[in-house]
Enzyme design. Structure first.
Site, PDB file in Angstrom:
ATOM      1  N   HIS A   1      38.027  49.184  33.507  1.00  0.00           N
ATOM      2  CA  HIS A   1      37.071  49.844  32.627  1.00  0.00           C
ATOM      3  C   HIS A   1      37.680  51.020  31.870  1.00  0.00           C
ATOM      4  O   HIS A   1      37.593  51.103  30.648  1.00  0.00           O
ATOM      5  CB  HIS A   1      35.866  50.333  33.433  1.00  0.00           C
TER       6      HIS A   1
ATOM      7  N   HIS B   1      27.420  43.849  37.488  1.00  0.00           N
ATOM      8  CA  HIS B   1      28.195  44.818  36.710  1.00  0.00           C
ATOM      9  C   HIS B   1      29.515  45.140  37.417  1.00  0.00           C
ATOM     10  O   HIS B   1      29.527  45.801  38.451  1.00  0.00           O
ATOM     11  CB  HIS B   1      27.363  46.088  36.546  1.00  0.00           C
TER      12      HIS B   1
END
Length: 257
Positions: free
Chosen positions: A61, A19
């Site tokens: 992100h 991730h």
């Protein structure tokens, strides 16, 4: 149903996806994090992508840069040159200072240059002022490397946005897509989705969700699974892919089983 799908979870290979790289050890979305993830045995690398003001595809992100850099501003309103002037590593500690914003193309090259096949799980971030241009640029970039038709099995596109998945399918019908789920408990299969991606909090609250998603023909990727007890839960439920900030520890736990 094929024989492999009927085997108990302990007998099947569970994919491990890093991730934002090995982001427990290194600043997220940095080459250091992804190189560590490859060294740690991750099967694939997860990243979030956004478009800059000058239409560069970058791995960031958040909508804004404050959390992960020493700057201020909205990614979509900044040029790649402006983002490149920021430090995206110092927030993780002095030893990580100096990391620069990562172009998606550079991550793509890193994955393709790995000493073994390493996949990419790419999340397109919405809402964004880029709208559909985000998926269009992603597919264009993948096409330059012969990956847009999905035939290599190296890339899948993820999103919480149903519209984004539909756009991806129209642009590249062969690319696998993952419908990410954070709060929705009742599984509804969106058009063209081949996989489902519920969050671990949702799976803890409703373990039966995994079986219901699989009954709809969806394989299941669960994020973000860092704790050993959550890894065990995922294996017990028959989850196909674990997305984690700790790829080394998760890989070791799975192999120990």
């Amino acid at each position: 149903m094929n024989r492999q799908s009927m085997l108990p979870a302990t007998a099947r290979a569970v994919r491990v996806v890093a991730h934002r790289g090995a982001s427990h050890e290194h600043p997220e979305h940095t080459l250091a994090a992804y190189r560590q993830a490859i060294a740690d045995g991750a099967d694939a690398l997860e990243c979030d992508v956004r478009l800059t003001a000058d239409h560069k595809l970058v791995c960031v992100h958040d909508r804004r840069v404050e959390r992960t850099s020493d700057g201020r501003g909205v990614v979509s309103e900044m040029t790649y040159a402006e983002l490149s002037a920021l430090d995206f590593g110092a927030w993780k500690g002095a030893g990580h200072a100096g990391a620069r914003v990562l172009l998606f193309e550079d991550l793509l090259r890193e994955a393709l240059a790995a000493p073994r096949p390493v996949g990419l799980a790419v999340e397109t971030k919405h809402p964004t002022r880029a709208g559909g241009r985000l998926e269009a640029e992603l597919v264009r970039m993948l096409g330059e490397y012969g990956l847009a038709d999905g035939s290599t099995g190296r890339v899948e596109v993820m999103s919480f946005s149903r519209n984004a998945l539909v756009r991806t399918h129209r642009l590249a019908p062969g690319l696998p897509t993952v419908f990410l789920i954070e709060h929705r408990v009742r599984p509804v299969r969106p058009p063209y989705a081949t996989h489902a991606g519920p969050g671990i909090d949702l799976v803890r609250r409703d373990p039966g969700l995994v079986a219901r998603l699989k009954a709809k023909g969806l394989s299941v990727r669960v994020w973000t699974v860092d704790e050993p007890q959550d890894v065990e839960l995922c294996v017990r439920l028959g989850v196909d892919t674990i997305i984690t900030n700790r790829p080394k520890q998760v890989r070791e736990q799975l192999e120990a089983r």
